[in-house]
Enzyme design. Structure first.
Site, short mmCIF file in Angstrom:
data_model
loop_
_atom_site.label_atom_id
_atom_site.label_comp_id
_atom_site.label_asym_id
_atom_site.label_seq_id
_atom_site.Cartn_x
_atom_site.Cartn_y
_atom_site.Cartn_z
CE LYS A 53 47.08 41.64 42.66
NZ LYS A 53 46.54 41.87 41.42
CD GLN A 97 47.79 43.41 38.24
OE1 GLN A 97 47.84 42.34 38.88
NE2 GLN A 97 47.33 44.56 38.28
CG ASP A 120 40.98 40.10 39.62
OD1 ASP A 120 41.28 40.33 40.99
OD2 ASP A 120 41.83 40.11 38.83
#
Ligand code: NAD
Length: 288
Positions: A53, A97, A120
């Site tokens: 990412k 994460q 997200d």
């Protein structure tokens, strides 16, 4: 033989256009989109995801701020960091994460992130907005899967879409998006009876389960379009390899098109994270 849906090529094109957009935001608005990525603990897979990412951000000109915290981090410490980032106007997107270590409640973490920075799309307000068709931040994997489907099929209206899996991050938002496209949507899951029979009626089949090669040729209708979200690491012929939830080699002769693993949905997830970050930066700066 059905066609192979090249998610990597699509993701590369999307990234290229985002790169141009970022350059224009910097030049015309003095705005460099930024994302803070938080990694707690030392899960090897999470380290790989975060590295990918961050690398993608750099390629696109998006600023990334990494926070690597020890596995002993308390929930309070993590929530304090999130609150600081919520208040920091230089940070447009926040990503923690998952999974986080056991002493931290992942729901509390997700809900601590300001919804407008929740790139997200997991916050309960973003999930609710999607459920009622007032989309704000859409979770990256379903968003990327939908982009591939629309690119492949055009108008999805009236098609029967079957989604295997009902997780909050893939299955449920995927079903909501397909419903918004006027598909007739069926969600099947671990307690569903006659799952193969239902899958055989699908024009569009999305598999998000986590069971290697579960979907075989006799689960699919001739001419169906298959999106394989699954990423499963298996040992085969003395090698470690990634496979999906769909037995690609078994189904490809029967279907209209299918995504491979790797090279299908995976690259789209990261590209859509960048897409959400740029969208968040623009929205926060009042740029339409
Ligand atoms: P999850 O474990 O949260 O959910 C799995 C779902 O599958 C559940 O809803 C469960 O009811 C269903 N299920 C389990 N066994 C089943 C069975 N035998 N028959 C039918 N349904 C069954 O998983 P998730 O987070 O939704 O992820 C699913 C898969 O997608 C995993 O392989 C994961 O690694 C992968 N994934 C890929 C990406 C990507 O970028 N491509 C992103 C997220 C997840």
């Amino acid at each position: 033989m059905g066609s192979i849906i090249d998610g990597k090529a699509f993701a590369d094109r999307l990234s290229e256009s985002l790169k141009l957009e970022v350059a224009s935001l910097i030049a015309n608005h003095n705005l460099q989109p930024s994302i803070a990525v938080v990694l707690v603990g030392d899960d090897p897979a999470s380290h790989v995801y975060v590295r990918n990412k961050v690398r993608r951000c750099e390629q696109l000109g998006i600023e990334s701020i990494e926070h690597r915290l020890p596995s002993s981090t308390s929930q309070e410490e993590l929530l304090t960091l999130i609150e600081q980032m919520n208040q920091d106007s230089n940070i447009n997107g926040i990503l923690v994460q998952l999974p986080v270590p056991d002493q931290i409640d992942d729901k509390a973490v997700i809900d601590a992130i300001a919804p407008e920075k929740d790139v997200d799309g997991f916050h309960i307000l973003n999930a609710g907005a999607l459920a009622v068709g007032q989309n704000q931040m859409i979770p990256c994997t379903p968003l990327g899967s939908l982009m591939l489907l629309k690119d492949q099929l055009g108008n999805l209206s009236g098609m029967h879409a079957v989604v295997i899996g009902r997780s909050n991050i893939v299955g449920k938002p995927m079903a909501s998006l397909l419903l918004q496209e006027n598909c007739t949507v069926t969600t099947v899951h671990s307690r569903t009876r006659n799952i193969e029979e239902i899958c055989r009626t699908a024009d569009i089949l999305v598999a998000a389960v986590g069971i290697p090669r579960m979907v075989k040729a006799d689960w699919v209708k001739e001419g169906a379009t298959i999106i394989d979200v699954g990423i499963n690491r298996i040992e085969e012929d003395g090698k470690s390899r990634l496979v999906g939830d769909v037995d690609f080699a078994d189904v490809i002769d029967k279907v209209n098109a299918a995504t491979p693993v790797p090279g299908g949905v995976g690259p789209m997830t990261i590209a859509c994270l960048m897409y959400n970050t740029v969208a968040a930066a623009k929205k926060q700066a009042g740029i339409s």
